[in-house]
Structures are given as C-alpha cells and as structure tokens.
Design a protein around this motif. Structure first.
Motif, PDB file in Angstrom:
ATOM      1  N   VAL A  69       0.834  -1.204   0.000  1.00  0.00           N
ATOM      2  CA  VAL A  69       0.000   0.000   0.000  1.00  0.00           C
ATOM      3  C   VAL A  69       0.867   1.252   0.000  1.00  0.00           C
ATOM      4  O   VAL A  69       0.587   2.214  -0.732  1.00  0.00           O
ATOM      5  CB  VAL A  69      -0.992  -0.012   1.190  1.00  0.00           C
ATOM      6  CG1 VAL A  69      -1.686   1.332   1.353  1.00  0.00           C
ATOM      7  CG2 VAL A  69      -2.015  -1.131   0.996  1.00  0.00           C
ATOM      8  N   THR A  73       0.333   3.822  -2.989  1.00  0.00           N
ATOM      9  CA  THR A  73      -0.467   4.995  -2.629  1.00  0.00           C
ATOM     10  C   THR A  73      -0.350   6.153  -3.626  1.00  0.00           C
ATOM     11  O   THR A  73      -1.373   6.752  -3.965  1.00  0.00           O
ATOM     12  CB  THR A  73      -0.145   5.444  -1.192  1.00  0.00           C
ATOM     13  OG1 THR A  73      -0.615   4.425  -0.298  1.00  0.00           O
ATOM     14  CG2 THR A  73      -0.820   6.753  -0.839  1.00  0.00           C
ATOM     15  N   THR A  76      -2.942   5.671  -6.439  1.00  0.00           N
ATOM     16  CA  THR A  76      -4.309   5.308  -6.063  1.00  0.00           C
ATOM     17  C   THR A  76      -5.330   5.849  -7.051  1.00  0.00           C
ATOM     18  O   THR A  76      -6.210   5.113  -7.518  1.00  0.00           O
ATOM     19  CB  THR A  76      -4.631   5.820  -4.647  1.00  0.00           C
ATOM     20  OG1 THR A  76      -3.715   5.233  -3.721  1.00  0.00           O
ATOM     21  CG2 THR A  76      -6.047   5.476  -4.234  1.00  0.00           C
ATOM     22  N   PHE A 141      -7.548   2.424   0.896  1.00  0.00           N
ATOM     23  CA  PHE A 141      -6.874   2.189  -0.380  1.00  0.00           C
ATOM     24  C   PHE A 141      -7.678   1.197  -1.224  1.00  0.00           C
ATOM     25  O   PHE A 141      -7.880   1.413  -2.430  1.00  0.00           O
ATOM     26  CB  PHE A 141      -5.454   1.664  -0.147  1.00  0.00           C
ATOM     27  CG  PHE A 141      -4.753   1.238  -1.395  1.00  0.00           C
ATOM     28  CD1 PHE A 141      -4.199   2.177  -2.256  1.00  0.00           C
ATOM     29  CD2 PHE A 141      -4.668  -0.103  -1.726  1.00  0.00           C
ATOM     30  CE1 PHE A 141      -3.574   1.788  -3.429  1.00  0.00           C
ATOM     31  CE2 PHE A 141      -4.035  -0.501  -2.892  1.00  0.00           C
ATOM     32  CZ  PHE A 141      -3.493   0.435  -3.746  1.00  0.00           C
ATOM     33  N   SER A 144     -10.757   2.980  -2.541  1.00  0.00           N
ATOM     34  CA  SER A 144     -10.412   3.978  -3.556  1.00  0.00           C
ATOM     35  C   SER A 144     -10.000   3.356  -4.882  1.00  0.00           C
ATOM     36  O   SER A 144     -10.178   3.956  -5.941  1.00  0.00           O
ATOM     37  CB  SER A 144      -9.286   4.885  -3.049  1.00  0.00           C
ATOM     38  OG  SER A 144      -9.705   5.598  -1.912  1.00  0.00           O
ATOM     39  N   THR A 145      -9.427   2.158  -4.840  1.00  0.00           N
ATOM     40  CA  THR A 145      -8.988   1.484  -6.068  1.00  0.00           C
ATOM     41  C   THR A 145     -10.017   0.472  -6.566  1.00  0.00           C
ATOM     42  O   THR A 145      -9.760  -0.231  -7.549  1.00  0.00           O
ATOM     43  CB  THR A 145      -7.633   0.776  -5.848  1.00  0.00           C
ATOM     44  OG1 THR A 145      -7.762  -0.163  -4.780  1.00  0.00           O
ATOM     45  CG2 THR A 145      -6.531   1.776  -5.569  1.00  0.00           C
TER      46      THR A 145
END
Length: 155
Positions: A69, A73, A76, A141, A144-145
C-alpha cells in the motif's frame, strides 16, 4: 509448521495488456501475465495481469500489505480510474489484493519458539506469521482502487 506467504496487488483485463495498464497507472509491474500465452483456445491465462508483489520473508501478512500500500499509494487515483473503466467495460471486478499463504511447505519459514521474556515459554502452534489485520489506511486504499480482497490458504 513452516509457513510461506506473499501478497500482491493485481489489475486484470481481457482486452488491455499489462504494458498498457502500466502506462495508464504510471508504474511498471513486478510481474505480468499475457492472456492466452500458455494456451490459445480457450485462452490461458484468461486475462492480462499487471501485478505488484511483496514476497518479503520474516514479516506478517499485514506488514507485507502495508509495504504494498505504501508503494502504491501515489498511484491510487490512476488505479481507481482504470478499475472503474475496466469494471464498466468487462462487467466484472478487475482489481484485487491477493494474500497467499502455504502451510507446511518445505520452503516456508520455521516457527520461532523463542520467547522475548525468559519467564514465559512459547508453545508450539502459535506461528509468528499467523494472524493479520487490515488497518484503516489499507481499507481506504482498497475502496479507492475498487479492489477486492482475496485470501488463499493452502495446507
């Protein structure tokens, strides 16, 4: 018991190859798969795959995930946008955080029975690599992805 484990983050597509995904994301993959490279009809693998991997030994799965991550990041937003596009076009989930754990394997890591406190004895069956969690940053994360979490354990 010996344990081997690793994690990876993958973007998959039937139509967009891994190098095109890398261009869109802005990050070169650690590993790729090419749709149909092993067998053409039916295609095996069934999809192209862009993959970032953590195989660091001696750390728990949650630390491996945290390292992934941290590395991903900055990308993202690009991963999330690509995932939205692929999910619409391909009609299925295309992004996953994959956890793989293999129990009782020759190339795994031995259980550490030493205790940090000499007054306590560590019992067998409490392998230091077992057990993990997802922290808030990792869950955000994944959201968001547009990623799924897939956990495979083999014994």
């Amino acid at each position: 018991m010996r344990v081997r484990q690793y994690v990876y983050f993958a973007v998959k597509s039937e139509t967009l190859d891994a190098m095109a995904m890398a261009t869109r994301i802005g990050l070169a993959p650690d590993e790729i798969a090419v749709r149909g490279s092993h067998h053409a009809d039916p295609p095996r693998p069934v999809v192209h795959v862009w993959k970032v991997v953590c195989r660091d030994r001696g750390i728990a799965v949650d630390e491996q995930i945290a390292r992934l991550v941290e590395r991903l990041t900055p990308y993202t937003e690009a991963i999330g946008a690509l995932a939205e596009e692929l999910n619409r076009g391909e009609g299925c989930s295309t992004v996953a955080l994959q956890v793989v754990r293999i129990l009782d394997t020759e190339d795994g890591e031995d259980e550490d029975l030493t205790s940090p406190n000499p007054e306590f004895v560590r019992l067998a069956g409490q392998h230091q690599l077992l057990g993990w969690h997802l922290d808030r940053r990792t869950m955000q994360f994944l959201i968001s992805t547009h990623a799924e979490l897939d956990v495979d354990e083999y014994g």
